[in-house]
Design an enzyme around this catalytic site. Structure first.
Site, PDB file in Angstrom:
ATOM      1  N   GLN A 136       0.817  -1.219   0.000  1.00 39.79           N
ATOM      2  CA  GLN A 136       0.000   0.000   0.000  1.00 39.79           C
ATOM      3  C   GLN A 136       0.852   1.272   0.000  1.00 39.79           C
ATOM      4  O   GLN A 136       0.446   2.294  -0.562  1.00 39.79           O
ATOM      5  CB  GLN A 136      -0.921  -0.033   1.239  1.00 39.79           C
ATOM      6  CG  GLN A 136      -2.157   0.844   1.131  1.00 39.79           C
ATOM      7  CD  GLN A 136      -3.299   0.197   0.365  1.00 39.79           C
ATOM      8  OE1 GLN A 136      -3.602  -0.967   0.542  1.00 39.79           O
ATOM      9  NE2 GLN A 136      -3.951   0.970  -0.498  1.00 39.79           N
TER      10      GLN A 136
ATOM     11  N   LYS B 154       1.695   1.807  -3.692  1.00 37.50           N
ATOM     12  CA  LYS B 154       0.453   2.045  -4.438  1.00 37.50           C
ATOM     13  C   LYS B 154      -0.031   3.478  -4.186  1.00 37.50           C
ATOM     14  O   LYS B 154      -0.348   4.219  -5.114  1.00 37.50           O
ATOM     15  CB  LYS B 154      -0.603   1.040  -3.978  1.00 37.50           C
ATOM     16  CG  LYS B 154      -1.926   1.161  -4.691  1.00 37.50           C
ATOM     17  CD  LYS B 154      -3.047   0.386  -3.985  1.00 37.50           C
ATOM     18  CE  LYS B 154      -2.725  -1.077  -3.775  1.00 37.50           C
ATOM     19  NZ  LYS B 154      -3.925  -1.868  -3.387  1.00 37.50           N
TER      20      LYS B 154
ATOM     21  N   LYS C 149      -2.690  -0.988   6.651  1.00 39.64           N
ATOM     22  CA  LYS C 149      -3.661  -2.057   6.373  1.00 39.64           C
ATOM     23  C   LYS C 149      -4.084  -2.667   7.691  1.00 39.64           C
ATOM     24  O   LYS C 149      -3.323  -2.641   8.665  1.00 39.64           O
ATOM     25  CB  LYS C 149      -3.008  -3.147   5.509  1.00 39.64           C
ATOM     26  CG  LYS C 149      -4.004  -4.051   4.808  1.00 39.64           C
ATOM     27  CD  LYS C 149      -4.498  -3.411   3.513  1.00 39.64           C
ATOM     28  CE  LYS C 149      -5.583  -4.199   2.847  1.00 39.64           C
ATOM     29  NZ  LYS C 149      -5.868  -3.658   1.491  1.00 39.64           N
TER      30      LYS C 149
ATOM     31  N   GLY D 159     -12.539  -0.501   2.922  1.00 41.58           N
ATOM     32  CA  GLY D 159     -12.882  -1.892   2.667  1.00 41.58           C
ATOM     33  C   GLY D 159     -11.750  -2.689   2.053  1.00 41.58           C
ATOM     34  O   GLY D 159     -10.740  -2.145   1.605  1.00 41.58           O
ATOM     35  N   ASP D 160     -11.905  -3.999   2.077  1.00 41.19           N
ATOM     36  CA  ASP D 160     -11.032  -4.964   1.390  1.00 41.19           C
ATOM     37  C   ASP D 160     -11.845  -6.268   1.379  1.00 41.19           C
ATOM     38  O   ASP D 160     -13.073  -6.233   1.571  1.00 41.19           O
ATOM     39  CB  ASP D 160      -9.682  -5.118   2.109  1.00 41.19           C
ATOM     40  CG  ASP D 160      -8.651  -5.859   1.253  1.00 41.19           C
ATOM     41  OD1 ASP D 160      -8.075  -5.240   0.353  1.00 41.19           O
ATOM     42  OD2 ASP D 160      -8.431  -7.075   1.467  1.00 41.19           O
TER      43      ASP D 160
ATOM     44  N   THR E 232     -12.291   0.517  -8.024  1.00 36.04           N
ATOM     45  CA  THR E 232     -11.144  -0.378  -8.216  1.00 36.04           C
ATOM     46  C   THR E 232     -11.264  -1.108  -9.553  1.00 36.04           C
ATOM     47  O   THR E 232     -10.316  -1.163 -10.349  1.00 36.04           O
ATOM     48  CB  THR E 232     -11.018  -1.379  -7.057  1.00 36.04           C
ATOM     49  OG1 THR E 232     -11.096  -0.653  -5.826  1.00 36.04           O
ATOM     50  CG2 THR E 232      -9.691  -2.119  -7.120  1.00 36.04           C
TER      51      THR E 232
ATOM     52  N   ASN F 187     -16.237  -7.233  -5.015  1.00 41.17           N
ATOM     53  CA  ASN F 187     -16.307  -5.830  -5.444  1.00 41.17           C
ATOM     54  C   ASN F 187     -15.430  -5.538  -6.655  1.00 41.17           C
ATOM     55  O   ASN F 187     -15.881  -4.932  -7.625  1.00 41.17           O
ATOM     56  CB  ASN F 187     -15.908  -4.932  -4.258  1.00 41.17           C
ATOM     57  CG  ASN F 187     -15.822  -3.480  -4.661  1.00 41.17           C
ATOM     58  OD1 ASN F 187     -14.748  -2.976  -4.975  1.00 41.17           O
ATOM     59  ND2 ASN F 187     -16.957  -2.813  -4.705  1.00 41.17           N
TER      60      ASN F 187
HETATM   61  P1  NDP Z   1     -14.557  -9.166  -1.889  1.00 42.73           P
HETATM   62  O1  NDP Z   1     -14.637  -9.683  -0.522  1.00 42.73           O
HETATM   63  O2  NDP Z   1     -15.623  -8.260  -2.392  1.00 42.73           O
HETATM   64  O3  NDP Z   1     -14.413 -10.358  -2.945  1.00 42.73           O
HETATM   65  C1  NDP Z   1     -13.359 -11.266  -2.860  1.00 42.73           C
HETATM   66  C2  NDP Z   1     -13.535 -12.323  -3.943  1.00 42.73           C
HETATM   67  O4  NDP Z   1     -12.387 -13.150  -3.962  1.00 42.73           O
HETATM   68  C3  NDP Z   1     -14.703 -13.242  -3.677  1.00 42.73           C
HETATM   69  O5  NDP Z   1     -15.213 -13.722  -4.889  1.00 42.73           O
HETATM   70  C4  NDP Z   1     -14.068 -14.369  -2.862  1.00 42.73           C
HETATM   71  O6  NDP Z   1     -14.766 -15.590  -2.920  1.00 42.73           O
HETATM   72  C5  NDP Z   1     -12.720 -14.490  -3.547  1.00 42.73           C
HETATM   73  N1  NDP Z   1     -11.703 -14.952  -2.568  1.00 42.73           N
HETATM   74  C6  NDP Z   1     -11.309 -14.325  -1.449  1.00 42.73           C
HETATM   75  N2  NDP Z   1     -10.405 -15.036  -0.773  1.00 42.73           N
HETATM   76  C7  NDP Z   1     -10.223 -16.153  -1.505  1.00 42.73           C
HETATM   77  C8  NDP Z   1      -9.411 -17.276  -1.342  1.00 42.73           C
HETATM   78  N3  NDP Z   1      -8.576 -17.400  -0.284  1.00 42.73           N
HETATM   79  N4  NDP Z   1      -9.462 -18.235  -2.298  1.00 42.73           N
HETATM   80  C9  NDP Z   1     -10.305 -18.115  -3.372  1.00 42.73           C
HETATM   81  N5  NDP Z   1     -11.109 -17.063  -3.564  1.00 42.73           N
HETATM   82  C10 NDP Z   1     -11.068 -16.100  -2.651  1.00 42.73           C
HETATM   83  O7  NDP Z   1     -13.131  -8.436  -1.985  1.00 42.73           O
HETATM   84  P2  NDP Z   1     -12.607  -7.368  -3.034  1.00 42.73           P
HETATM   85  O8  NDP Z   1     -13.199  -7.625  -4.368  1.00 42.73           O
HETATM   86  O9  NDP Z   1     -12.728  -6.044  -2.431  1.00 42.73           O
HETATM   87  O10 NDP Z   1     -11.036  -7.728  -3.064  1.00 42.73           O
HETATM   88  C11 NDP Z   1     -10.459  -8.620  -4.023  1.00 42.73           C
HETATM   89  C12 NDP Z   1      -8.976  -8.345  -4.129  1.00 42.73           C
HETATM   90  O11 NDP Z   1      -8.765  -6.992  -4.557  1.00 42.73           O
HETATM   91  C13 NDP Z   1      -8.171  -8.481  -2.818  1.00 42.73           C
HETATM   92  O12 NDP Z   1      -6.877  -8.923  -3.134  1.00 42.73           O
HETATM   93  C14 NDP Z   1      -8.102  -7.039  -2.316  1.00 42.73           C
HETATM   94  O13 NDP Z   1      -6.999  -6.850  -1.467  1.00 42.73           O
HETATM   95  C15 NDP Z   1      -7.924  -6.307  -3.630  1.00 42.73           C
HETATM   96  N6  NDP Z   1      -8.271  -4.890  -3.661  1.00 42.73           N
HETATM   97  C16 NDP Z   1      -9.485  -4.439  -3.252  1.00 42.73           C
HETATM   98  C17 NDP Z   1      -9.797  -3.095  -3.344  1.00 42.73           C
HETATM   99  C18 NDP Z   1     -11.122  -2.558  -2.986  1.00 42.73           C
HETATM  100  O14 NDP Z   1     -11.335  -1.346  -3.145  1.00 42.73           O
HETATM  101  N7  NDP Z   1     -12.072  -3.358  -2.532  1.00 42.73           N
HETATM  102  C19 NDP Z   1      -8.808  -2.125  -3.817  1.00 42.73           C
HETATM  103  C20 NDP Z   1      -7.579  -2.711  -4.290  1.00 42.73           C
HETATM  104  C21 NDP Z   1      -7.339  -4.039  -4.183  1.00 42.73           C
HETATM  105  P3  NDP Z   1     -15.692 -16.014  -1.676  1.00 42.73           P
HETATM  106  O15 NDP Z   1     -16.802 -15.020  -1.656  1.00 42.73           O
HETATM  107  O16 NDP Z   1     -16.123 -17.402  -1.957  1.00 42.73           O
HETATM  108  O17 NDP Z   1     -14.794 -15.912  -0.457  1.00 42.73           O
HETATM  109  O1  2IT Z   2      -5.942  -2.672  -1.355  1.00 41.71           O
HETATM  110  C1  2IT Z   2      -6.486  -1.555  -1.431  1.00 41.71           C
HETATM  111  O2  2IT Z   2      -5.967  -0.606  -2.029  1.00 41.71           O
HETATM  112  C2  2IT Z   2      -7.806  -1.392  -0.797  1.00 41.71           C
HETATM  113  N1  2IT Z   2      -8.325  -2.342  -0.239  1.00 41.71           N
HETATM  114  C3  2IT Z   2      -8.470  -0.033  -0.791  1.00 41.71           C
HETATM  115  C4  2IT Z   2      -7.903   0.833   0.302  1.00 41.71           C
HETATM  116  C5  2IT Z   2      -8.596   2.151   0.501  1.00 41.71           C
HETATM  117  O3  2IT Z   2      -8.177   2.843   1.435  1.00 41.71           O
HETATM  118  O4  2IT Z   2      -9.518   2.504  -0.240  1.00 41.71           O
END
Ligand code: NDP
Ligand code: 2IT
Length: 448
Positions: free
Chosen positions: A111, A114, A126, A165-166, A209, A240
């Site tokens: 982070q 980034k 984080k 969120g994450d 994102t 998300n």
């Molecule tokens: P969500 O919780 O909305 O979705 C996560 C997705 O990934 C779900 O489909 C979930 O499946 C799957 N998943 C999670 N863990 C595992 C695992 N161990 N094995 C297999 N599938 C898995 O999270 P986000 O979409 O927000 O985050 C996804 C990725 O993007 C993460 O790496 C996060 O750090 C990154 N990210 C998120 C940001 C944001 O703004 N939200 C910004 C930048 C990066 P299931 O529902 O079955 O667990």
């Molecule tokens: O991994 C990431 O950049 C996030 N989960 C979003 C962090 C944020 O502060 O919006």
């Protein structure tokens, strides 16, 4: 021994059993070798790298809450405030049973770079917990979130540390946390981002994102003489990031043929129906089997051990949007064999080091998560700006700023890679561009 190698060995020795943290540090330090060697004496004297890899503060706390049966549950809570050289700590909260200190440290370390790449004044942090929101009632989720913030509120604030969120933390969780923070402190301030639109959230943060990932991918392709329109895209995840990546990819004229979750994956040769996916995942919080049941063209595959899922499908562009190390060497080989020419990371560190090297060696355009998924945190910083001036911008205003930020990020890392003799190596470009701003700020601020 070179300074970079010395510091990496120190990280492994001082942070045992944290493989994801070691991996993130290794990737960054390897890319920085050329920059560090050009100024090694000064960086060594200032212990700049030792300070960069050591969090400013790490908070570990107990999170007790009562479940619907009246049983007390106890989870571990984490917040790693990694680096505040260029702004208040900023980064998400992950709620997933796999969460441990090493995972939070890898995410916090990524982070830093980034957030620097966004060009906005935000430092790196984080947090999260091994709490699993899956299958819990709304009341149980609220009980957990209130307990989590009851401890964490002492250490965060609009000008000190702003979580978001994450994985596992979406609008519902942020709402419960915000309510408890306000109740405890009496402050109506921008202490969290990803808030609801009725209480200080920003339009376009939910989409940011995924949309940002596509804006950057579009620019990367354009600068390499290719166009996203008409291409076949494989996406992993169905949360998300994945949902809004799929939506924007389709708006740009691509066809998205896969999504996945932790138990299975979908191949939909007619193109993912995003409205149906949103209904299944955002409204019903259900499994992808429900998507398959409602859509004739979709094939559902159960995830079995050792099976390689979405990356075995023929595609032009791959967007891993689920979790760390979900795309390994075998997956990379399958992608290359099937003609995939671009990979951009929507998740944090989804591609293993071996897979990244294989893709790069085989001429695949590869953009790392710290650049490709920076649109989420960038829009969080825009939410902070709106909260500070107590105004809300239109969707179009936020979305156009996001697009400009993503295009700029791509050019910054492309330029940095060229400047240091590694043209086309966007991993090195992102690490170098992100590092230089933070290093300059740390140096200017003295030994702190
Ligand atoms: P969500 O919780 O909305 O979705 C996560 C997705 O990934 C779900 O489909 C979930 O499946 C799957 N998943 C999670 N863990 C595992 C695992 N161990 N094995 C297999 N599938 C898995 O999270 P986000 O979409 O927000 O985050 C996804 C990725 O993007 C993460 O790496 C996060 O750090 C990154 N990210 C998120 C940001 C944001 O703004 N939200 C910004 C930048 C990066 P299931 O529902 O079955 O667990
Ligand atoms: O991994 C990431 O950049 C996030 N989960 C979003 C962090 C944020 O502060 O919006």
């Amino acid at each position: 021994m070179s300074y970079v190698d010395e510091v990496f060995d120190m990280v492994v020795a001082k942070n045992p059993a944290q493989p994801e943290f070691h991996q993130a540090v290794k990737e960054v330090l390897e890319s920085l070798r050329v920059v560090i060697e050009a100024n090694e004496e000064q960086y060594r004297k200032d212990a700049l790298l030792e300070r960069l890899v050591t969090p400013e503060r790490q908070l570990l706390f107990r999170v007790p809450w009562v479940d619907d049966k009246g049983q007390v549950q106890v989870n571990n809570g984490f917040r790693v405030q990694f680096n505040s050289a260029i702004g208040p700590y900023k980064g998400g909260l992950r709620l997933h049973p796999s969460v441990n200190l090493g995972i939070i440290k890898f995410l916090g370390f990524e982070q830093i770079f980034k957030n620097s790449l966004t060009g906005l004044p935000i430092g790196g942090g984080k947090g999260g917990s091994d709490f699993d929101p899956k299958g819990k009632s709304d009341r149980e989720v609220m009980a957990f979130c209130q307990s989590f913030i009851t401890e964490l509120h002492k250490y965060i604030g609009a000008d000190t540390d702003v979580p978001a969120g994450d994985i596992g933390t979406g609008g519902r969780e942020i709402g419960f946390m915000y309510g408890q923070y306000k109740r405890l402190t009496g402050l109506y301030e921008g202490v969290l981002t990803g808030k609801g639109l009725t209480y200080g959230g920003s339009l376009a943060r939910t989409e940011a994102t995924g949309y940002g990932l596509l804006y950057l991918t579009e620019e990367m392709l354009k600068c390499n003489g290719k166009d996203i329109a008409g291409k076949t895209v494989a996406i992993s995840g169905s949360g998300n990031v994945a949902i809004y990546a799929a939506q924007k990819a389709q708006q740009l004229g691509a066809k998205v043929v896969t999504v996945s979750d932790s138990t299975g994956w979908i191949y939909d040769p007619e193109g993912i129906d995003v409205a149906l996916l949103k209904e299944v995942k955002e409204v019903k919080r259900a499994r992808l089997t429900e998507y398959a049941a409602a859509r004739k063209s979709a094939e559902y595959h159960e995830k079995k051990n050792g099976e390689h899922g979405v990356w075995t499908v023929k595609c032009d562009v791959a967007l891993p949007c689920a979790t760390q190390n979900e795309l390994d060497l075998e997956d990379a080989k399958a992608l290359v064999a099937n003609g995939c020419f671009a990979v951009a990371e929507g998740a944090n560190m989804p591609t293993t080091m071996e897979a990244t090297e294989y893709l790069q060696k085989n001429g695949v355009l590869f953009c790392p998560g710290k650049a490709a998924n920076a649109g989420g945190v960038a829009t969080s910083a825009l939410e902070m700006s709106q909260n500070s001036e107590r105004l809300s911008w239109t969707f179009e205003e936020v979305d156009s700023k996001l697009k400009t930020i993503m295009v700029n990020i791509f050019h910054n890392l492309d330029d940095a890679a060229k400047k240091y003799g590694m043209a086309g190596n966007y991993v090195a470009g992102a690490n170098i561009a992100g590092f230089l701003k933070v290093a300059e700020a740390m140096t200017a601020q003295g030994i702190v």
